[in-house]
Write an enzyme that holds these catalytic residues in place. Sequence first.
Site, PDB file in Angstrom:
ATOM      1  N   ASP A  71      12.829  -8.536 -15.690  1.00 25.16           N
ATOM      2  CA  ASP A  71      11.902  -7.911 -15.617  1.00 25.16           C
ATOM      3  C   ASP A  71      10.877  -7.602 -16.820  1.00 25.16           C
ATOM      4  O   ASP A  71      11.056  -6.566 -17.313  1.00 25.16           O
ATOM      5  CB  ASP A  71      11.965  -6.452 -15.120  1.00 25.16           C
ATOM      6  CG  ASP A  71      10.913  -5.903 -14.205  1.00 25.16           C
ATOM      7  OD1 ASP A  71       9.785  -6.212 -14.107  1.00 25.16           O
ATOM      8  OD2 ASP A  71      10.959  -4.545 -13.960  1.00 25.16           O
ATOM      9  N   CYS A  80     -18.593   9.497  12.475  1.00 28.53           N
ATOM     10  CA  CYS A  80     -19.976   9.407  12.977  1.00 28.53           C
ATOM     11  C   CYS A  80     -20.001  10.512  14.255  1.00 28.53           C
ATOM     12  O   CYS A  80     -20.803  10.727  14.955  1.00 28.53           O
ATOM     13  CB  CYS A  80     -20.505   7.996  13.578  1.00 28.53           C
ATOM     14  SG  CYS A  80     -19.451   7.411  14.793  1.00 28.53           S
TER      15      CYS A  80
END
Length: 718
Positions: A131, A433
């Site tokens: 890593d 909406c």
Amino acid sequence: MPLSDKPVESLTHEEAAAELERLAREIAEHDRRYHGEDAPIISDADYDALRIRNAEIEARFPELVRADSPSRSVGAAPSGTFGKVVHAVPMLSLDNVFSDGDVRDFVASVRRFLAFPPEGEIVFTAEPKIDGLSMSLRYENRRLVTGATRGDGTTGENVTANVRTIADIPQTLPDDAPDVVEVRGEVYMRRDDFFALQKRLAETGQSIANPRNGAAGSLRQKDPEVTRTRPLRFFAYAWGQVSEPLGETQYDVVRRFGDWGFPVNDRMVRCHSVEELLAHYHKIEAERAEIPYDIDGVVYKVDRLDLQERLGFRSRSPRWATAHKFAAEKAMTVLNGIDIQVGRTGALTPVARLEPVTVGGVVVTNATLHNEDYIRGIGSSGQPIRDGRDIRVGDTVIIQRAGDVIPQILDIVPEKRPADSKPYEFPDVCPACGSHAVREEGEAVRRCTGGLICPAQAVERLRHFVSRNAFDIEGLGEKQIEFFFQAQDPALKVQSPADIFTLKARQANSLTRLENIDGFGEISVRKLFAAIEDRRRIEFSRFLYALGIRHVGETNAKRLARHFLSFAAFRKAGEEAVPPAGKGDPGNAAWQELNGVNGIGSVVAEAIVDFFDEDHNRQAVDALLEQVTVLDEEPVGDVSSPVAGKTVVFTGALERMSRDEAKAMAEKLGAKVSGSVSKKTDLVVAGPGAGSKLKQATELGIEVIDEDGWFALVGREG
Ligand code: IVH
């Protein structure tokens, strides 16, 4: 950012397309933070989960793979502090797998691709996945000349001066090394060194989060003398350009690197079966805590380099290697709220807002809740999940970033449920909406019915229209689109794509001055209008992609553009096409052409027909064409390959390669591979047992060759 984690199997095309778009955007942002800024905001596991989700959706909907798909890109572009290095051989990434079953699938896919006989043995190497950050070290005449980071895989950063300060990295190579060799591997920091450095830096108010970031930050110092004080180390495990072959197997080459003075990992072994691979994985997993540096999985590679060569690459990763990542971590936290997001397609997606919690070293604040059934404790086929427990705001929840999607809420802790909690009520109106949100029979998703009037959908559509891979209008970001969309003043209102191009003229004829509006200065307005003007001429494929036709992502837009060459020709086909009325009806000629475009199937063709069936879509396109010129696509062809630009059909049994290998090879050489013979076919490669396709080819007078003929043509000895 919302993440639907509806099972991939139950995604509709529309949902898949929308989600792939979102994933592309989100992953690109994380890439930028991780690679460009060394400042990730999610854990590696969360990040992997996003990529996996993306890969899974792409596997199910190959026609939706986007040109900007994360599966085609590696990391982020270099940041600008250092000079650039174009890698002679791209630095690719690895695919990830998460389970023993995935490893079996990987091995099986390698065998299948190579059409390997069942009794044949394929040897793999297995080694820890470090890593850190990958590094390419270029040696010319045995001297280190360049050290470059991966960057976006094609172009990295030139960090040579800093690399020269790393004791693990030889400055010169022995005489037996080739004249040109790029040794690749991982720069990393041991955990004990990291903690010491962290302490040292803390005294001057600096902080580093983990060894990986410590390594990245140390390597990217402007002053090499600072890098010199940092405890950086290196493992060699791969290579790029070489002026002569380095050996016959992965294992031998890495050993040779060791002989040259590079540190190589002593946990690399050769394995002769899936069982051996898995045994080594579990051994390394068990040793993980004792290993003095961070690793996040085990990498498997096909050992024989001739086989690696044949297996080749997908767009971003080799077929001959994969990374088997370590398992997920879980964490407990509190669900503070549930938000509903409305997507471009009107789908209402619940998102969990969490009390921030650290999972695997990084803070997680959101999780997906899939859909309303998931919240209620009902699974996708109506069965109870979590023993039927529902999820409520205020609950203590267990979250996980599982292999398939992330992060997700696994369960709740019933004992910790507040006495006054109430079941969550999923809204039946759209939060954007106010239109009705309905759930169709058999559908897990609730959708807004507001269509064009729903700002969430319209704004999303406009955002898509101006996005980087579509019209790419700089200065028209989310905020500005929202502003123009909401604007009441006719001189400012933008509700459809064409409105963008009339904005300047409307401004000129009105008293409203955009410059005077908060958030827009004189310069930014000038820039915005210039960016808009700049886009009045646009490539066909971008234009097509920008229209947001269902299933027409970037890849399909490119395929269609390459085929039709002009928007007018495409539109004509789209408007005239009549799909088959039933079984046996092939549809009219326009349909067959559309449906026959390489990579386009009936689902995509149907979506195109539907799009042009709608009056308002045709009107929107007409309005847009009054404003912009769509450039014709240039016919492509790599003249160097004998099959470039040709349409090839493989039929019958192939004996020297698998169908997949044949296809990959042909595509690499610039050919289009089709599954059916038509007038457009240029070449048929027929093996034993070829039937109707061979017959058709003969009838149509198309050139037919056998497998040996193919190898002779493309110049590879089998
Ligand atoms: S092989 C063509 N081996 O993982 C692929 N990569 O996720 C060459 N990595 O970019 C990579 N340990 O930075 C390989 N033992 C290992 C590795 C390793 C760490 C990193 C590397 C790569 C990334 C892919």
